[in-house]
Motif scaffolding. Structure first.
Motif, short mmCIF file in Angstrom:
data_model
loop_
_atom_site.label_atom_id
_atom_site.label_comp_id
_atom_site.label_asym_id
_atom_site.label_seq_id
_atom_site.Cartn_x
_atom_site.Cartn_y
_atom_site.Cartn_z
N HIS A 41 -21.10 13.15 5.61
CA HIS A 41 -20.47 14.37 5.13
C HIS A 41 -20.73 14.57 3.62
O HIS A 41 -20.87 15.70 3.15
CB HIS A 41 -18.97 14.30 5.42
CG HIS A 41 -18.28 15.59 5.21
ND1 HIS A 41 -18.13 16.52 6.22
CD2 HIS A 41 -17.75 16.14 4.09
CE1 HIS A 41 -17.52 17.58 5.72
NE2 HIS A 41 -17.28 17.38 4.45
N THR A 42 -20.85 13.46 2.88
CA THR A 42 -21.07 13.54 1.43
C THR A 42 -22.43 14.18 1.10
O THR A 42 -22.58 14.82 0.06
CB THR A 42 -20.93 12.14 0.80
OG1 THR A 42 -19.66 11.60 1.20
CG2 THR A 42 -21.00 12.17 -0.71
N THR A 172 -17.40 2.60 4.66
CA THR A 172 -16.28 3.25 3.97
C THR A 172 -15.00 3.17 4.79
O THR A 172 -13.94 2.79 4.29
CB THR A 172 -16.64 4.72 3.68
OG1 THR A 172 -17.70 4.73 2.74
CG2 THR A 172 -15.46 5.51 3.13
N ALA A 196 -16.75 10.04 11.45
CA ALA A 196 -17.36 8.71 11.42
C ALA A 196 -16.54 7.74 10.57
O ALA A 196 -16.38 6.57 10.93
CB ALA A 196 -18.78 8.81 10.87
N VAL A 197 -16.00 8.24 9.47
CA VAL A 197 -15.22 7.37 8.57
C VAL A 197 -13.90 6.98 9.24
O VAL A 197 -13.55 5.79 9.33
CB VAL A 197 -14.98 8.09 7.21
CG1 VAL A 197 -14.00 7.33 6.36
CG2 VAL A 197 -16.30 8.28 6.47
N ASP A 217 -6.62 14.52 14.68
CA ASP A 217 -7.84 15.32 14.53
C ASP A 217 -7.76 16.51 15.48
O ASP A 217 -7.36 16.37 16.63
CB ASP A 217 -9.10 14.49 14.86
CG ASP A 217 -10.37 15.10 14.26
OD1 ASP A 217 -10.95 14.48 13.34
OD2 ASP A 217 -10.76 16.22 14.68
N ARG A 222 -13.20 14.05 19.51
CA ARG A 222 -12.96 13.03 18.48
C ARG A 222 -11.67 12.26 18.78
O ARG A 222 -11.61 11.04 18.60
CB ARG A 222 -12.92 13.68 17.10
CG ARG A 222 -14.30 14.25 16.79
CD ARG A 222 -14.46 14.82 15.41
NE ARG A 222 -15.86 15.22 15.28
CZ ARG A 222 -16.56 15.17 14.16
NH1 ARG A 222 -16.01 14.76 13.04
NH2 ARG A 222 -17.81 15.55 14.14
N VAL A 283 -10.04 8.71 0.87
CA VAL A 283 -11.50 8.55 0.71
C VAL A 283 -12.24 9.88 0.77
O VAL A 283 -13.39 9.97 0.37
CB VAL A 283 -12.11 7.59 1.77
CG1 VAL A 283 -11.46 6.22 1.70
CG2 VAL A 283 -12.00 8.15 3.19
N VAL A 285 -13.87 13.25 0.08
CA VAL A 285 -14.37 13.86 -1.16
C VAL A 285 -14.39 15.37 -0.97
O VAL A 285 -15.12 15.89 -0.13
CB VAL A 285 -15.80 13.37 -1.48
CG1 VAL A 285 -16.28 13.96 -2.79
CG2 VAL A 285 -15.85 11.84 -1.53
N VAL A 307 -10.21 4.93 -2.59
CA VAL A 307 -11.13 3.86 -2.20
C VAL A 307 -12.54 4.43 -2.10
O VAL A 307 -12.76 5.45 -1.44
CB VAL A 307 -10.79 3.24 -0.82
CG1 VAL A 307 -11.62 1.96 -0.61
CG2 VAL A 307 -9.32 2.95 -0.68
N GLU A 309 -16.49 3.68 -0.97
CA GLU A 309 -17.39 2.80 -0.20
C GLU A 309 -16.68 1.56 0.35
O GLU A 309 -17.27 0.47 0.39
CB GLU A 309 -18.61 2.40 -1.06
CG GLU A 309 -19.48 3.59 -1.47
CD GLU A 309 -20.27 4.20 -0.31
OE1 GLU A 309 -20.36 3.58 0.76
OE2 GLU A 309 -20.79 5.34 -0.48
N1 NAD Z 1 -14.98 7.58 -0.62
C1 NAD Z 1 -16.17 7.28 -0.12
O1 NAD Z 1 -16.78 6.31 -0.52
C2 NAD Z 1 -16.75 8.12 0.96
C3 NAD Z 1 -17.85 7.66 1.69
C4 NAD Z 1 -18.29 8.41 2.80
C5 NAD Z 1 -17.67 9.60 3.10
N2 NAD Z 1 -16.64 10.03 2.33
C6 NAD Z 1 -15.91 11.27 2.65
O2 NAD Z 1 -15.02 10.95 3.72
C7 NAD Z 1 -14.73 12.13 4.45
C8 NAD Z 1 -14.94 11.89 5.93
O3 NAD Z 1 -16.33 11.72 6.22
P1 NAD Z 1 -16.86 11.91 7.70
O4 NAD Z 1 -18.32 11.68 7.66
O5 NAD Z 1 -16.02 11.11 8.63
O6 NAD Z 1 -16.59 13.48 7.87
P2 NAD Z 1 -16.18 14.38 9.13
O7 NAD Z 1 -16.27 15.78 8.67
O8 NAD Z 1 -16.94 13.96 10.33
O9 NAD Z 1 -14.64 13.99 9.38
C9 NAD Z 1 -13.55 14.77 8.98
C10 NAD Z 1 -12.63 14.95 10.18
O10 NAD Z 1 -11.41 15.62 9.78
C11 NAD Z 1 -11.00 16.39 10.87
N3 NAD Z 1 -9.95 17.37 10.49
C12 NAD Z 1 -10.10 18.68 10.13
N4 NAD Z 1 -8.89 19.25 9.93
C13 NAD Z 1 -7.96 18.29 10.15
C14 NAD Z 1 -6.54 18.26 10.12
N5 NAD Z 1 -5.82 19.35 9.79
N6 NAD Z 1 -5.91 17.11 10.41
C15 NAD Z 1 -6.61 16.00 10.73
N7 NAD Z 1 -7.97 15.96 10.79
C16 NAD Z 1 -8.63 17.09 10.49
C17 NAD Z 1 -12.27 17.02 11.38
O11 NAD Z 1 -12.15 17.51 12.70
C18 NAD Z 1 -13.25 15.82 11.29
O12 NAD Z 1 -13.29 15.11 12.51
C19 NAD Z 1 -15.64 13.23 3.85
O13 NAD Z 1 -14.86 13.96 2.93
C20 NAD Z 1 -16.71 12.44 3.14
O14 NAD Z 1 -17.28 13.20 2.07
C21 NAD Z 1 -16.18 9.31 1.29
#
Ligand code: NAD
Ligand code: ZN
Ligand code: ZN
Length: 363
Positions: A41-42, A172, A196-197, A217, A222, A283, A285, A307, A309
């Motif tokens: 997603h990032t 992550t 995925a996270v 979710d 999912r 986590v 972003v 947090v 990574e």
């Molecule tokens: N901090 C880090 O090091 C790091 C590393 C990787 C990813 N990230 C961030 O982590 C986040 C998640 O990444 P991802 O790849 O799993 O993304 P993703 O978009 O697949 O997951 C987000 C999930 O949130 C759900 N969602 C939407 N509205 C919601 C609600 N009201 N209530 C609950 N869930 C809801 C979506 O349906 C989706 O399944 C992203 O913001 C990404 O940028 C951060």
């Protein structure tokens, strides 16, 4: 050398696969031929906000491949090694020295500046510089230049098309649980966002034997995957009150929680759904400012921890997760779907729509 890369020329325009020139490897660099790369997603957030200076950029930071050449100062990686690529860290600052390389003081410069530390770019097209070096790799390309600090050498039996997303998204979510939150067996965790996270976090909580695991979710497939991965309760926020539902499932509030949505209103709900002295790890972003009731935090001793990574050192944590995967305790491959590299736009569209949880581009 000439390579193929998925260029981002304008945040609103599709990725376009073009021939570009890759420079290096320089003294401390590792040239990798990509076999696969995950879409995180990032990457999509990066594409949407990358400063438009009229210079194209190459994203991608969950690469996996084979080492083709190394610079003269590289000693821990050699030609022919099978590698997963992760984030960069300097290994010299106070945070790196204390073992928390995700909080490296050089993190932004090394992972998100688009250039090498000396200001040069790894990529060019017709002699003009193109931004790259995204997480020390820019792996939406047939080849990438990486570094000893973000390369993880893996065994022959690791399927690189499955291993690729371990470099960011999987590490992550799993790390937020195994390294930061560390919930006790007889406790509860609420995971907001089962992408995925979040799903990797659920598998990690299951591996610890956490009694109550609540997944929130709006996307049905999912929630279903969350149940398969060990969630004891699921909540659809489009038809239920997430806070009430978590309180009910946990008997008053969750001792730990994770926000993997980056939605301010959801982060607020996650704080509200915590038990007294509960800890929320954030986590996601996205929107940088969130309004939180501090009185509630104080009176009930709650805390919020950022947090990055998974607070993990990739060279030790990723092999640990790969072993859990090999033992069948961490079946993250079930949330992945492969796309030929040329179909990157279809992969991105499916990530946006929610149809695919973790797209993996295969070369
Ligand atoms: N901090 C880090 O090091 C790091 C590393 C990787 C990813 N990230 C961030 O982590 C986040 C998640 O990444 P991802 O790849 O799993 O993304 P993703 O978009 O697949 O997951 C987000 C999930 O949130 C759900 N969602 C939407 N509205 C919601 C609600 N009201 N209530 C609950 N869930 C809801 C979506 O349906 C989706 O399944 C992203 O913001 C990404 O940028 C951060
Ligand atoms: Zn550092
Ligand atoms: Zn990522």
């Amino acid at each position: 050398m000439n390579i193929k890369a998925a260029l981002m020329t304008d945040p609103g325009a599709p990725f376009s696969i073009e021939d570009v020139e890759l420079d290096g490897p320089m003294d401390d660099e590792v040239l990798v031929r990509l076999v696969a790369t995950g879409v995180c997603h990032t990457d999509l957030v990066g594409k949407a906000v990358w400063p438009p200076e009229g210079r194209p950029m190459v994203f991608g930071h969950e690469g996996a491949g084979i080492v083709e050449a190394v610079g003269p100062k590289v000693s821990s990686v050699k030609e022919g090694d099978r590698v997963l690529l992760s984030f960069r860290s300097c290994r010299q600052c106070t945070q790196c020295a204390s073992g928390h390389v995700g909080y490296c003081e050089q993190f932004a410069a090394l992972n998100a500046s688009g250039v090498r530390p000396d200001g040069s770019t790894v990529l060019h097209r017709n002699g003009t510089a193109i931004f790259g070096n995204w997480f020390g790799q820019s792996s939406f390309a047939s080849h990438a230049v990486a570094y000893e600090d973000n390369v993880v050498v893996v065994d022959e039996d690791v399927d690189l098309t499955v291993g690729a997303p371990f470099g960011c998204g999987i590490q992550t979510g799993a790390g937020a649980v195994l390294n930061t939150l560390r919930p006790a067996e007889d406790s509860s965790i609420a995971v907001f966002g089962a992408g995925a996270v979040g799903l990797s976090a659920i598998l990690a909580a299951k591996s610890l034997g956490v009694r109550t695991i609540v997944a929130i979710d709006p996307v049905e497939n999912r929630r279903q995957m969350a149940t398969e991965f060990g969630a004891t309760d699921t909540v659809d926020p489009s038809s239920e009150d997430s806070v009430e539902a978590v309180r009910e499932a946990t008997g008053g509030g969750a001792e730990t929680a994770l926000d993997a949505t980056a939605i301010p209103a959801v982060i607020h709900q996650a704080v509200d759904a915590l038990a007294t002295r509960g800890v929320l790890a954030v986590v996601g972003v996205g929107e940088p400012e969130v309004s939180i009731n501090i009185t509630e935090l104080i009176n009930r001793g709650k805390s919020i921890r950022g947090v990055i990574e998974g607070d993990a050192t990739p060279q030790t944590f990723i092999p640990q997760l790969l072993q859990m995967h090999a033992r069948g305790e961490f079946p993250v491959d079930r949330m992945m779907r492969q796309y030929p590299f040329e179909q990157i736009e279809a992969a991105v569209a499916d990530a946006h729509s929610g149809a695919t949880i973790k797209p993996v581009l295969v070369f």
